[in-house]
Design a protein around this motif. Structure first.
Motif, mmCIF file in Angstrom:
data_model
loop_
_atom_site.group_PDB
_atom_site.id
_atom_site.type_symbol
_atom_site.label_atom_id
_atom_site.label_comp_id
_atom_site.label_asym_id
_atom_site.label_seq_id
_atom_site.Cartn_x
_atom_site.Cartn_y
_atom_site.Cartn_z
ATOM 1 N N ILE A 272 -2.946 -30.157 82.203
ATOM 2 C CA ILE A 272 -3.272 -29.811 80.823
ATOM 3 C C ILE A 272 -2.221 -30.431 79.918
ATOM 4 N N LEU A 273 -2.666 -31.335 79.043
ATOM 5 C CA LEU A 273 -1.777 -32.063 78.143
ATOM 6 C C LEU A 273 -1.819 -31.447 76.751
ATOM 7 N N TYR A 274 -0.667 -31.074 76.230
ATOM 8 C CA TYR A 274 -0.538 -30.637 74.846
ATOM 9 C C TYR A 274 -0.075 -31.826 74.013
ATOM 10 N N PHE A 275 -0.699 -32.000 72.829
ATOM 11 C CA PHE A 275 -0.307 -33.085 71.932
ATOM 12 C C PHE A 275 -0.498 -32.653 70.491
ATOM 13 N N ILE A 276 0.126 -33.364 69.579
ATOM 14 C CA ILE A 276 0.028 -33.046 68.159
ATOM 15 C C ILE A 276 -1.358 -33.439 67.667
ATOM 16 N N GLY A 277 -2.041 -32.514 66.996
ATOM 17 C CA GLY A 277 -3.378 -32.767 66.469
ATOM 18 C C GLY A 277 -3.361 -33.120 64.995
ATOM 19 N N GLN A 278 -2.427 -32.538 64.264
ATOM 20 C CA GLN A 278 -2.260 -32.810 62.839
ATOM 21 C C GLN A 278 -0.767 -32.979 62.577
ATOM 22 N N HIS A 279 -0.428 -33.702 61.525
ATOM 23 C CA HIS A 279 0.977 -33.923 61.188
ATOM 24 C C HIS A 279 1.738 -32.596 61.202
ATOM 25 N N VAL A 280 2.912 -32.588 61.833
ATOM 26 C CA VAL A 280 3.766 -31.409 61.895
ATOM 27 C C VAL A 280 5.109 -31.770 61.263
ATOM 28 N N SER A 281 5.495 -31.017 60.262
ATOM 29 C CA SER A 281 6.779 -31.238 59.592
ATOM 30 C C SER A 281 7.892 -30.564 60.380
ATOM 31 N N ALA A 282 9.111 -31.079 60.222
ATOM 32 C CA ALA A 282 10.268 -30.478 60.879
ATOM 33 C C ALA A 282 10.354 -29.001 60.500
ATOM 34 N N GLY A 283 10.542 -28.132 61.476
ATOM 35 C CA GLY A 283 10.658 -26.703 61.244
ATOM 36 C C GLY A 283 9.344 -25.946 61.258
ATOM 37 N N GLN A 284 8.223 -26.659 61.280
ATOM 38 C CA GLN A 284 6.906 -26.025 61.295
ATOM 39 C C GLN A 284 6.588 -25.566 62.716
ATOM 40 N N GLU A 285 6.017 -24.358 62.856
ATOM 41 C CA GLU A 285 5.670 -23.842 64.177
ATOM 42 C C GLU A 285 4.475 -24.587 64.747
ATOM 43 N N LEU A 286 4.518 -24.859 66.039
ATOM 44 C CA LEU A 286 3.384 -25.445 66.746
ATOM 45 C C LEU A 286 2.383 -24.326 67.024
ATOM 46 N N MET A 287 1.123 -24.544 66.651
ATOM 47 C CA MET A 287 0.077 -23.542 66.858
ATOM 48 C C MET A 287 -1.178 -24.240 67.362
ATOM 49 N N THR A 288 -1.953 -23.535 68.175
ATOM 50 C CA THR A 288 -3.142 -24.126 68.776
ATOM 51 C C THR A 288 -4.332 -23.181 68.656
ATOM 52 N N CYS A 289 -5.472 -23.609 69.169
ATOM 53 C CA CYS A 289 -6.676 -22.788 69.281
ATOM 54 C C CYS A 289 -6.869 -22.510 70.771
ATOM 55 N N TYR A 290 -7.024 -21.259 71.137
ATOM 56 C CA TYR A 290 -7.155 -20.896 72.550
ATOM 57 C C TYR A 290 -8.570 -21.064 73.104
ATOM 58 N N SER A 291 -9.568 -21.266 72.290
ATOM 59 C CA SER A 291 -10.967 -21.445 72.661
ATOM 60 C C SER A 291 -11.682 -20.099 72.780
ATOM 61 N N ARG A 292 -12.986 -20.169 72.856
ATOM 62 C CA ARG A 292 -13.811 -18.959 72.957
ATOM 63 C C ARG A 292 -13.604 -18.241 74.282
ATOM 64 N N GLN A 293 -13.238 -18.961 75.318
ATOM 65 C CA GLN A 293 -13.051 -18.358 76.640
ATOM 66 C C GLN A 293 -11.864 -17.406 76.696
ATOM 67 N N TYR A 294 -10.992 -17.453 75.709
ATOM 68 C CA TYR A 294 -9.793 -16.599 75.736
ATOM 69 C C TYR A 294 -10.147 -15.115 75.689
ATOM 70 N N GLY A 295 -11.289 -14.798 75.147
ATOM 71 C CA GLY A 295 -11.720 -13.404 75.115
ATOM 72 C C GLY A 295 -11.447 -12.731 73.781
ATOM 73 N N LYS A 296 -11.620 -11.424 73.755
ATOM 74 C CA LYS A 296 -11.445 -10.652 72.528
ATOM 75 C C LYS A 296 -9.979 -10.646 72.124
ATOM 76 N N ARG A 297 -9.754 -10.921 70.836
ATOM 77 C CA ARG A 297 -8.386 -10.950 70.325
ATOM 78 C C ARG A 297 -8.115 -9.686 69.517
ATOM 79 N N VAL A 298 -6.874 -9.269 69.483
ATOM 80 C CA VAL A 298 -6.473 -8.103 68.692
ATOM 81 C C VAL A 298 -5.830 -8.557 67.377
ATOM 82 N N TYR A 299 -6.010 -9.818 67.041
ATOM 83 C CA TYR A 299 -5.445 -10.402 65.825
ATOM 84 C C TYR A 299 -6.494 -11.317 65.200
ATOM 85 N N PRO A 300 -6.394 -11.588 63.893
ATOM 86 C CA PRO A 300 -7.376 -12.464 63.242
ATOM 87 C C PRO A 300 -7.132 -13.932 63.580
#
Length: 151
Positions: A74-102
């Motif tokens: 499983i390869l992680y890569f930058i999808g959109q420009h990321v500025s220095a200090g910005q947190e890396l965030m991803t989408c877990y997909s629909r298979q991740y299941g029910k989330r307790v957060y928005p």
């Protein structure tokens, strides 16, 4: 700053044909692009690799994407420009299941459509060429071909 298609690294673990129930919370399924179900079971002993990327929550959007390769990695890569200090965030997909957060109303991962998260983690059109153009030095011989990136 990091530009799109910059490789971050691989999810660290062993590719296995068997699911380890005791490690299920630290396992990613890998069925995309292969004829069999495989799993990548995280190994805490491995110190290199992408161990954890949080899922985007409002007002943030995914800037980091991952793709499940043909060899089970499983390869992680930058999808959109990321500025220095910005947190890396991803989408877990629909298979991740029910989330307790928005999650964001519109996901930036191109495999998602509007508010519907993707159901697969394969390559999008044009990604192969962009990832090959940004391939880091030092990959094991034959890795790109086994991963389905090189033809």
């Amino acid at each position: 700053d990091l530009e799109p298609f910059t490789w971050l690294g691989m999810y660290p673990g062993k590719v296995s044909a068997k699911l380890n129930g005791k490690r299920a919370a630290h396992t990613m399924g890998v069925a995309d692009g292969v004829d069999r179900e495989l799993y990548v079971i995280a190994e805490h002993e491995l110190k290199s690799g992408v161990h954890m990327v949080n899922e985007a929550t409002p007002p943030h959007v995914a800037n980091t994407w991952y793709v499940k390769l043909s060899n089970g990695h499983i390869l992680y890569f930058i999808g959109q420009h990321v500025s220095a200090g910005q947190e890396l965030m991803t989408c877990y997909s629909r298979q991740y299941g029910k989330r307790v957060y928005p999650t964001p109303n519109k996901c930036t991962d191109p495999r998602c459509t509007g508010t519907k998260h993707r159901t697969q983690s394969g390559l999008c059109e044009g990604w192969r060429e962009a990832l090959l153009a940004n391939t880091p030095a030092g990959l094991p011989k034959g890795f790109l071909k086994a991963a389905g990136l090189e033809r």
